[in-house]
Structures are given as C-alpha cells and as structure tokens.
Design a protein around this motif. Structure first.
Motif, PDB file in Angstrom:
ATOM      1  N   PHE A   1      63.974  54.514  43.119  1.00 56.48           N
ATOM      2  CA  PHE A   1      64.378  53.810  41.909  1.00 56.48           C
ATOM      3  C   PHE A   1      63.444  52.651  41.601  1.00 56.48           C
ATOM      4  CE2 PHE A   1      68.392  56.056  42.613  1.00 56.48           C
ATOM      5  CZ  PHE A   1      68.605  56.524  41.325  1.00 56.48           C
ATOM      6  N   GLY A   2      62.750  52.131  42.625  1.00 55.05           N
ATOM      7  CA  GLY A   2      61.697  51.157  42.356  1.00 55.05           C
ATOM      8  C   GLY A   2      60.592  51.782  41.521  1.00 55.05           C
ATOM      9  N   GLY A   3      60.285  53.069  41.787  1.00 56.59           N
ATOM     10  CA  GLY A   3      59.294  53.776  40.991  1.00 56.59           C
ATOM     11  C   GLY A   3      59.797  54.118  39.604  1.00 56.59           C
ATOM     12  N   ILE A   4      61.056  54.559  39.513  1.00 52.48           N
ATOM     13  CA  ILE A   4      61.649  54.866  38.208  1.00 52.48           C
ATOM     14  C   ILE A   4      61.622  53.631  37.303  1.00 52.48           C
ATOM     15  CG2 ILE A   4      63.807  55.442  37.032  1.00 52.48           C
ATOM     16  CD1 ILE A   4      62.495  57.846  38.270  1.00 52.48           C
ATOM     17  N   ALA A   5      61.923  52.470  37.872  1.00 51.09           N
ATOM     18  CA  ALA A   5      61.961  51.237  37.084  1.00 51.09           C
ATOM     19  C   ALA A   5      60.586  50.878  36.528  1.00 51.09           C
ATOM     20  CB  ALA A   5      62.488  50.087  37.952  1.00 51.09           C
ATOM     21  N   LYS A   6      59.533  51.318  37.204  1.00 52.09           N
ATOM     22  CA  LYS A   6      58.171  51.001  36.736  1.00 52.09           C
ATOM     23  C   LYS A   6      57.714  51.899  35.597  1.00 52.09           C
ATOM     24  CE  LYS A   6      56.400  49.043  41.088  1.00 52.09           C
ATOM     25  NZ  LYS A   6      57.666  49.012  41.826  1.00 52.09           N
ATOM     26  N   LEU A   7      58.477  52.932  35.304  1.00 51.50           N
ATOM     27  CA  LEU A   7      58.115  53.828  34.211  1.00 51.50           C
ATOM     28  C   LEU A   7      58.590  53.239  32.884  1.00 51.50           C
ATOM     29  CD1 LEU A   7      58.995  57.267  35.855  1.00 51.50           C
ATOM     30  CD2 LEU A   7      56.737  56.191  35.638  1.00 51.50           C
ATOM     31  N   ASN A   8      58.086  52.065  32.559  1.00 53.08           N
ATOM     32  CA  ASN A   8      58.403  51.426  31.290  1.00 53.08           C
ATOM     33  C   ASN A   8      57.105  51.034  30.590  1.00 53.08           C
ATOM     34  OD1 ASN A   8      57.771  48.388  31.725  1.00 53.08           O
ATOM     35  ND2 ASN A   8      59.031  48.891  33.516  1.00 53.08           N
ATOM     36  N   SER A   9      57.192  50.766  29.322  1.00 53.59           N
ATOM     37  CA  SER A   9      56.000  50.566  28.497  1.00 53.59           C
ATOM     38  C   SER A   9      55.151  49.396  28.982  1.00 53.59           C
ATOM     39  CB  SER A   9      56.406  50.363  27.033  1.00 53.59           C
ATOM     40  OG  SER A   9      57.314  49.269  26.910  1.00 53.59           O
ATOM     41  N   ASP A  10      55.783  48.308  29.411  1.00 48.31           N
ATOM     42  CA  ASP A  10      55.020  47.148  29.861  1.00 48.31           C
ATOM     43  C   ASP A  10      54.209  47.471  31.114  1.00 48.31           C
ATOM     44  OD1 ASP A  10      55.901  45.519  27.820  1.00 48.31           O
ATOM     45  OD2 ASP A  10      57.627  44.778  28.941  1.00 48.31           O
ATOM     46  N   TRP A  11      54.880  48.049  32.112  1.00 48.25           N
ATOM     47  CA  TRP A  11      54.191  48.335  33.373  1.00 48.25           C
ATOM     48  C   TRP A  11      53.070  49.357  33.173  1.00 48.25           C
ATOM     49  CZ3 TRP A  11      55.007  45.825  37.955  1.00 48.25           C
ATOM     50  CH2 TRP A  11      54.317  46.335  39.060  1.00 48.25           C
ATOM     51  N   LEU A  12      53.312  50.359  32.332  1.00 47.97           N
ATOM     52  CA  LEU A  12      52.298  51.385  32.091  1.00 47.97           C
ATOM     53  C   LEU A  12      51.092  50.821  31.345  1.00 47.97           C
ATOM     54  CD1 LEU A  12      54.619  54.390  31.157  1.00 47.97           C
ATOM     55  CD2 LEU A  12      53.435  53.995  33.320  1.00 47.97           C
ATOM     56  N   ARG A  13      51.276  49.700  30.655  1.00 47.72           N
ATOM     57  CA  ARG A  13      50.148  49.035  30.000  1.00 47.72           C
ATOM     58  C   ARG A  13      49.451  48.028  30.922  1.00 47.72           C
ATOM     59  NH1 ARG A  13      53.614  48.670  25.323  1.00 47.72           N
ATOM     60  NH2 ARG A  13      54.110  46.533  25.940  1.00 47.72           N
ATOM     61  N   GLY A  14      49.988  47.886  32.152  1.00 40.59           N
ATOM     62  CA  GLY A  14      49.349  46.984  33.102  1.00 40.59           C
ATOM     63  C   GLY A  14      49.918  45.587  33.144  1.00 40.59           C
ATOM     64  N   GLU A  15      51.035  45.370  32.481  1.00 41.10           N
ATOM     65  CA  GLU A  15      51.678  44.058  32.504  1.00 41.10           C
ATOM     66  C   GLU A  15      53.025  44.151  33.204  1.00 41.10           C
ATOM     67  OE1 GLU A  15      50.466  41.328  31.867  1.00 41.10           O
ATOM     68  OE2 GLU A  15      48.792  41.660  30.499  1.00 41.10           O
ATOM     69  N   PRO A  16      53.392  43.142  33.975  1.00 38.42           N
ATOM     70  CA  PRO A  16      52.726  41.844  34.159  1.00 38.42           C
ATOM     71  C   PRO A  16      51.685  41.826  35.283  1.00 38.42           C
ATOM     72  CG  PRO A  16      54.833  41.798  35.248  1.00 38.42           C
ATOM     73  CD  PRO A  16      54.716  43.161  34.623  1.00 38.42           C
ATOM     74  N   MET A  17      51.313  42.995  35.833  1.00 35.44           N
ATOM     75  CA  MET A  17      50.350  43.027  36.922  1.00 35.44           C
ATOM     76  C   MET A  17      49.036  42.358  36.535  1.00 35.44           C
ATOM     77  SD  MET A  17      49.842  43.855  40.053  1.00 35.44           S
ATOM     78  CE  MET A  17      51.220  44.964  40.394  1.00 35.44           C
ATOM     79  N   ARG A  18      48.568  42.593  35.303  1.00 34.85           N
ATOM     80  CA  ARG A  18      47.317  41.996  34.848  1.00 34.85           C
ATOM     81  C   ARG A  18      47.389  40.470  34.918  1.00 34.85           C
ATOM     82  NH1 ARG A  18      47.369  44.406  30.615  1.00 34.85           N
ATOM     83  NH2 ARG A  18      45.925  46.133  31.062  1.00 34.85           N
ATOM     84  N   MET A  19      48.490  39.918  34.467  1.00 32.81           N
ATOM     85  CA  MET A  19      48.659  38.463  34.474  1.00 32.81           C
ATOM     86  C   MET A  19      48.753  37.928  35.900  1.00 32.81           C
ATOM     87  SD  MET A  19      51.802  36.303  32.775  1.00 32.81           S
ATOM     88  CE  MET A  19      53.014  37.214  33.764  1.00 32.81           C
ATOM     89  N   TRP A  20      49.492  38.620  36.758  1.00 29.48           N
ATOM     90  CA  TRP A  20      49.649  38.162  38.134  1.00 29.48           C
ATOM     91  C   TRP A  20      48.325  38.168  38.897  1.00 29.48           C
ATOM     92  CZ3 TRP A  20      54.401  41.802  39.086  1.00 29.48           C
ATOM     93  CH2 TRP A  20      55.544  41.227  38.503  1.00 29.48           C
ATOM     94  N   LEU A  21      47.574  39.252  38.767  1.00 26.99           N
ATOM     95  CA  LEU A  21      46.320  39.353  39.501  1.00 26.99           C
ATOM     96  C   LEU A  21      45.312  38.310  39.032  1.00 26.99           C
ATOM     97  CD1 LEU A  21      45.829  43.230  39.804  1.00 26.99           C
ATOM     98  CD2 LEU A  21      46.623  41.631  41.549  1.00 26.99           C
ATOM     99  N   ALA A  22      45.326  38.012  37.747  1.00 27.95           N
ATOM    100  CA  ALA A  22      44.399  37.010  37.217  1.00 27.95           C
ATOM    101  C   ALA A  22      44.654  35.629  37.819  1.00 27.95           C
ATOM    102  CB  ALA A  22      44.513  36.953  35.692  1.00 27.95           C
ATOM    103  N   GLN A  23      45.862  35.418  38.315  1.00 25.91           N
ATOM    104  CA  GLN A  23      46.208  34.131  38.940  1.00 25.91           C
ATOM    105  C   GLN A  23      45.883  34.098  40.427  1.00 25.91           C
ATOM    106  OE1 GLN A  23      50.391  33.917  38.049  1.00 25.91           O
ATOM    107  NE2 GLN A  23      50.072  33.428  35.871  1.00 25.91           N
ATOM    108  N   ARG A  24      45.429  35.233  40.990  1.00 20.46           N
ATOM    109  CA  ARG A  24      45.196  35.313  42.430  1.00 20.46           C
ATOM    110  C   ARG A  24      43.760  35.713  42.767  1.00 20.46           C
ATOM    111  NH1 ARG A  24      49.350  35.424  45.746  1.00 20.46           N
ATOM    112  NH2 ARG A  24      47.672  34.628  47.078  1.00 20.46           N
ATOM    113  N   THR A  25      42.822  35.264  41.980  1.00 24.36           N
ATOM    114  CA  THR A  25      41.420  35.631  42.224  1.00 24.36           C
ATOM    115  C   THR A  25      40.860  34.984  43.492  1.00 24.36           C
ATOM    116  OG1 THR A  25      40.749  33.831  40.724  1.00 24.36           O
ATOM    117  CG2 THR A  25      40.900  36.059  39.793  1.00 24.36           C
ATOM    118  N   ASP A  26      41.615  34.084  44.103  1.00 23.86           N
ATOM    119  CA  ASP A  26      41.180  33.484  45.368  1.00 23.86           C
ATOM    120  C   ASP A  26      41.550  34.350  46.569  1.00 23.86           C
ATOM    121  OD1 ASP A  26      43.903  33.115  44.993  1.00 23.86           O
ATOM    122  OD2 ASP A  26      43.961  31.180  46.031  1.00 23.86           O
ATOM    123  N   PHE A  27      42.135  35.520  46.316  1.00 21.39           N
ATOM    124  CA  PHE A  27      42.533  36.417  47.403  1.00 21.39           C
ATOM    125  C   PHE A  27      41.295  36.868  48.169  1.00 21.39           C
ATOM    126  CE2 PHE A  27      43.962  40.375  49.341  1.00 21.39           C
ATOM    127  CZ  PHE A  27      45.245  40.033  49.775  1.00 21.39           C
TER     128      PHE A  27
END
Length: 365
Positions: A170-196
């Motif tokens: 169900f964690g995977g089912i929940a990711k099947l939404n328009s925002d996640w499939l467009r890369g958000e909020p992952m894009r925003m989160w990763l941009a804040q962690r470039t010091d990784f």
C-alpha cells in the motif's frame, strides 16, 4: 466448501520451526526498548503528553486523555520494562498484552502525533499477543520447560509476513498519484540535501529524481514477491536493506527503517530457520527433563475454525481499509480524508503559518 476449508486448515496449522517467531520477539522488544529510550532522551514524553493543553482526538476517542501529573513518565518507564521482558521472553503472556494496551493507548491520545510506523507497531503488538513467540529462546521456556516447543502453526509466521507485505504494497499504491509520478515532492526534497555524501551532487539532476521516485514505487510494489524467488532472494534483501539505510540517512523517520530491516529475515525460507534452530534445540535438550517432551500447539476443529475466521476478518480489514480514500471526494494528500491508516508514507510536505488573535471582551458595567 468443506474440502477447501480442510485444505486451508491443513496449510495454516502445519508445523514450522518456531525460530522465526522467537527472532521476531527478541528484535521487536529490543527496538521498542530503544524507542522508549529515544522518548526520554529527546524529552518527547513531556513535549507531546505533559506540556500540551489541547489534544486532537481520533473520532470516538475523545474520552482518552493523558495520565495526570507524572503519570505519562511512569507509563513510558513501564513500556520500557515491558519491552525488555518481551525481548528476553519473561512473563510473555502477561507482558505482551500489557505492552499492546499501553502502546496503543499512547498512540490513540493525539492524532496530530500519528506515524505510520506507530500504527504498524500497534498492529504487530496485537498479533504477537496471539503468537507463541515465547516457547523457545526465552526465559519462560527455560524457567518452565513444559512450555518449550520447537514448532508452531504456520499461520503464526504467515500473518506477520502478510502484515509486513501490506506496508510495502500500500506504500507503493499510495505513490501512484499525479504528484509523485511527476517527481514531486522528491525533487524538492533532494534539492535540499545536496550535501549528502558521494551522490548528493547529483540530487538536482532530473534522472536521479526520476530514479528515486519510480524506484520507490518499484521497491514497494514488488519487494515482497521478489523475496519469494529463491535465486534473487538475497539480492532483494540487500536491495531492501540499502533502501532502508538510505531512507534512514536522508529522512527523519525514526525507528521505521530499522524496524523494517529487522523484519526482513522473517521472509527467509523455513528450512533456513530450521538449521538455525538445531543448535538451540540441542542446548535445550541439555537441561530439560527427560519427562518433558516438546510441546506443540494443538487446536481442535472448533479452535481451528475460530482462528481462521479471525485471520480472515483481520486480513480483509487490512486489505480494504487502506483503500477507503478512493471513495472519498477530494485528493487525500490535500483533504487528509482517509490519509491515516492507509500507509501513505513520506508522500507530501506541508508548511503553514498560524496567527492567533486574542480578542478581549469587557462587558459594560
């Protein structure tokens, strides 16, 4: 129908090694003990359950309130003691139900403190109440050799596997939404962690954003089925361990990654666990009385029927309830209707500002 029931009953109550259940008990108790320590270390008991004057109750649970005075501190000390007893297998038939009740009480106090992995802990605690995880590798089995058992019914392991599978699927089912499939909020989160370390320099690259977003969907939806393919089982486990370690390093999600890593060995084949149990069984044979034979759980036909009904109801609820947001108008990530108890994990990022205006009214004298 009776033939189908007989087949299901035979599979569910066939004997398997008790070793994975004992493993589950030890690591579950250890992680819960660690979590209680974290609550004291970060002063969260005071922050969440003593200092606030307003609590946001779950529907129908507004009668639940934190214990007065230092009662919540005492409760968490008690939960730590219960977790330790669960870990070593001492008075398990008493400590496991008490831990379930105590932890679930804390979980239901305030829905603003909702965490998916706390819901998971409450469910696992509930299941462990019915599972004989104390009959081997425990102080209970050493102090009372009569309760020792080398085997347990197969359903006791499969219900744990089922519950873990629900979290992934169900964690995977929940990711099947328009925002996640467009890369958000992952894009925003990763941009804040470039010091990784090492790969942080690529976190603003679109290919990596896509890899993280769609890789998360793939892992959640297909991890458990891949664990049952012998040729790639260990590779899948290595992938999942890496996945959870990366999550632990990137996001502040508490004990969840470590709990999921600890649960992975439950998917190892029974034959592997039987080899692990051989040495423990030999050790037990060295001190048990000759008059004490290995006990196994025996169920009559009525007991089997009741157990299977319970399992069917529990599994049906776990399969249906997380889907309820599909039947509620609006987007669950915005309305939050049906968002809780549905394994919507790390899907969104919300920030807000609240301004309180206090108006004083003075009645004319």
């Amino acid at each position: 129908m009776s033939r189908l029931f007989s087949r299901i009953s035979h599979r569910a109550f066939s004997s398997i090694s008790i070793a994975p259940l004992a493993y589950m008990r030890v690591f579950f108790g250890a992680i819960m003990l660690w979590e209680v320590w974290r609550y004291f270390h970060h002063n969260w008991v005071y922050t969440y359950y003593i200092r606030p004057t307003v609590y946001f109750s779950y529907y129908g649970m507004d009668w639940l309130r934190p214990l007065p005075g230092n009662g919540m501190i005492t409760l968490f000390v008690g939960l730590g003691g219960l977790a330790f007893c669960i870990m070593i297998g001492l008075f398990y038939r008493l400590t496991m139900p008490l831990f379930f009740l105590g932890f679930t009480y804390v979980f239901l106090l305030d829905q603003s403190n909702y965490l998916n992995h706390f819901y998971l802990v409450a469910l696992l605690s509930f299941l462990l109440v019915f599972i004989p995880a104390h009959r081997a590798f425990s102080l209970d089995s050493r102090l009372r050799p009569k309760i020792y058992a080398a085997t347990a019914p197969a359903w006791t392991l499969w219900i744990l596997r089922f519950q873990i599978s629900i979290v992934y699927f169900f964690g995977g089912i929940a990711k099947l939404n328009s925002d996640w499939l467009r890369g958000e909020p992952m894009r925003m989160w990763l941009a804040q962690r470039t010091d990784f370390p090492l790969i942080g320099q690529f976190f603003t690259e679109e290919w990596l954003v896509v890899a993280f977003s769609y890789g998360g969907i793939f892992i959640d939806l297909f991890a458990v089925p891949l664990l049952f393919i012998p040729r790639i089982r260990w590779l899948t486990m290595a992938l999942l361990v890496s996945f959870h370690l990366l999550n632990a390093r990137l996001w502040n999600i508490g004990i969840f990654p470590w709990l999921m890593i600890a649960l992975l060995p439950l998917f190892l084949p029974i034959a592997w666990w039987e080899r692990v149990a051989i040495n423990q069984r030999r050790a037990f044979d060295s001190y048990k009385s000759d008059t004490h034979k290995d006990n196994t759980y025996q169920f009559g036909e009525k007991g089997k029927r009741l157990a299977l009904i319970f399992l069917a109801v529990y599994c049906s609820f776990q399969l249906i309830f997380p889907l309820r947001h599909f039947f509620i108008p609006g987007h669950a990530s915005w309305t939050e209707e049906g968002e809780k108890f549905s394994w919507h994990m790390k899907l969104r990022d919300k920030q807000g500002i609240i301004t309180y205006i206090c108006l004083l009214y003075t009645s004319p004298s």
